[in-house]
Design a protein around this motif. Structure first.
Motif, PDB file in Angstrom:
ATOM      1  N   ALA A  39     -49.573   3.419 -59.099  1.00  0.00           N
ATOM      2  CA  ALA A  39     -48.659   4.526 -58.816  1.00  0.00           C
ATOM      3  C   ALA A  39     -47.837   4.884 -60.053  1.00  0.00           C
ATOM      4  CB  ALA A  39     -47.737   4.174 -57.646  1.00  0.00           C
ATOM      5  N   THR A  40     -47.377   3.878 -60.772  1.00  0.00           N
ATOM      6  CA  THR A  40     -46.599   4.117 -61.995  1.00  0.00           C
ATOM      7  C   THR A  40     -47.417   4.888 -63.014  1.00  0.00           C
ATOM      8  OG1 THR A  40     -45.231   2.165 -61.649  1.00  0.00           O
ATOM      9  CG2 THR A  40     -45.392   2.991 -63.916  1.00  0.00           C
ATOM     10  N   HIS A  41     -48.673   4.518 -63.170  1.00  0.00           N
ATOM     11  CA  HIS A  41     -49.512   5.204 -64.155  1.00  0.00           C
ATOM     12  C   HIS A  41     -49.813   6.637 -63.725  1.00  0.00           C
ATOM     13  CE1 HIS A  41     -50.923   1.071 -65.858  1.00  0.00           C
ATOM     14  NE2 HIS A  41     -49.664   1.346 -66.118  1.00  0.00           N
ATOM     15  N   LEU A  42     -49.986   6.859 -62.418  1.00  0.00           N
ATOM     16  CA  LEU A  42     -50.151   8.239 -61.931  1.00  0.00           C
ATOM     17  C   LEU A  42     -48.905   9.062 -62.226  1.00  0.00           C
ATOM     18  CD1 LEU A  42     -51.753   7.637 -58.414  1.00  0.00           C
ATOM     19  CD2 LEU A  42     -52.897   8.560 -60.437  1.00  0.00           C
ATOM     20  N   SER A  72     -46.174   0.628 -50.564  1.00  0.00           N
ATOM     21  CA  SER A  72     -46.183  -0.708 -51.174  1.00  0.00           C
ATOM     22  C   SER A  72     -44.797  -1.226 -51.545  1.00  0.00           C
ATOM     23  CB  SER A  72     -47.082  -0.723 -52.415  1.00  0.00           C
ATOM     24  OG  SER A  72     -46.616   0.177 -53.400  1.00  0.00           O
ATOM     25  N   LEU A  73     -43.869  -0.332 -51.832  1.00  0.00           N
ATOM     26  CA  LEU A  73     -42.546  -0.747 -52.296  1.00  0.00           C
ATOM     27  C   LEU A  73     -41.421  -0.375 -51.329  1.00  0.00           C
ATOM     28  CD1 LEU A  73     -42.900   0.412 -56.015  1.00  0.00           C
ATOM     29  CD2 LEU A  73     -43.158  -1.918 -55.129  1.00  0.00           C
ATOM     30  N   PRO A  78     -36.371   1.367 -56.564  1.00  0.00           N
ATOM     31  CA  PRO A  78     -36.064   2.258 -57.706  1.00  0.00           C
ATOM     32  C   PRO A  78     -37.264   3.063 -58.203  1.00  0.00           C
ATOM     33  CG  PRO A  78     -35.084   0.092 -58.049  1.00  0.00           C
ATOM     34  CD  PRO A  78     -35.928  -0.002 -56.817  1.00  0.00           C
ATOM     35  N   ASN A  79     -38.451   2.465 -58.214  1.00  0.00           N
ATOM     36  CA  ASN A  79     -39.627   3.210 -58.677  1.00  0.00           C
ATOM     37  C   ASN A  79     -39.942   4.364 -57.732  1.00  0.00           C
ATOM     38  OD1 ASN A  79     -39.747   1.338 -60.698  1.00  0.00           O
ATOM     39  ND2 ASN A  79     -41.788   0.581 -60.212  1.00  0.00           N
ATOM     40  N   ILE A  84     -39.958  10.221 -56.764  1.00  0.00           N
ATOM     41  CA  ILE A  84     -39.480  11.355 -55.960  1.00  0.00           C
ATOM     42  C   ILE A  84     -38.647  12.301 -56.818  1.00  0.00           C
ATOM     43  CG2 ILE A  84     -37.933  11.999 -54.061  1.00  0.00           C
ATOM     44  CD1 ILE A  84     -38.957   9.400 -52.641  1.00  0.00           C
ATOM     45  N   ASN A  85     -37.769  11.746 -57.646  1.00  0.00           N
ATOM     46  CA  ASN A  85     -36.961  12.587 -58.544  1.00  0.00           C
ATOM     47  C   ASN A  85     -37.839  13.360 -59.514  1.00  0.00           C
ATOM     48  OD1 ASN A  85     -34.547  11.811 -57.371  1.00  0.00           O
ATOM     49  ND2 ASN A  85     -34.164  10.188 -58.854  1.00  0.00           N
TER      50      ASN A  85
END
Length: 100
Positions: A39-42, A72-73, A78-79, A84-85
């Protein structure tokens, strides 16, 4: 992913994009598409595309990152909030462009 981020911070977007895409493909094969790192990489690729003005390409990536992070989180992580932001920032940019 980290090298892509460095290149992005230097404004070298065209060099960063294939590296983000490569990181996503590696994640897909190694940790799967439901992992928070995926998700972070996306999100990172979507942010780059937003910076390049490629909003329609960025939107589904942000949505997918948010969906994975929520599952998942959780919504309070925070991620998840960052994704979302970032998505809301994209929507604001898209809205500004539609006014022109």
């Amino acid at each position: 992913n980290n090298l892509a981020g460095l290149l992005e911070s230097m404004g070298r977007y065209e060099e960063a994009e294939p590296l983000y895409r490569q990181a996503i493909e590696i994640n897909k094969k190694t940790i799967g598409e439901n992992h928070p790192s995926y998700a972070t990489h996306l999100n990172n690729l979507a942010s780059l595309l937003r910076s390049m003005g490629r909003y329609k390409e960025a939107e589904p990536l942000f949505r997918q990152a948010i969906e994975i992070a929520m599952a998942s989180l959780g919504e309070k992580h925070p991620n998840t909030k960052t994704f979302i932001n970032n998505y809301q920032s994209l929507l604001a940019k898209m809205s500004e462009n539609n006014k022109d």
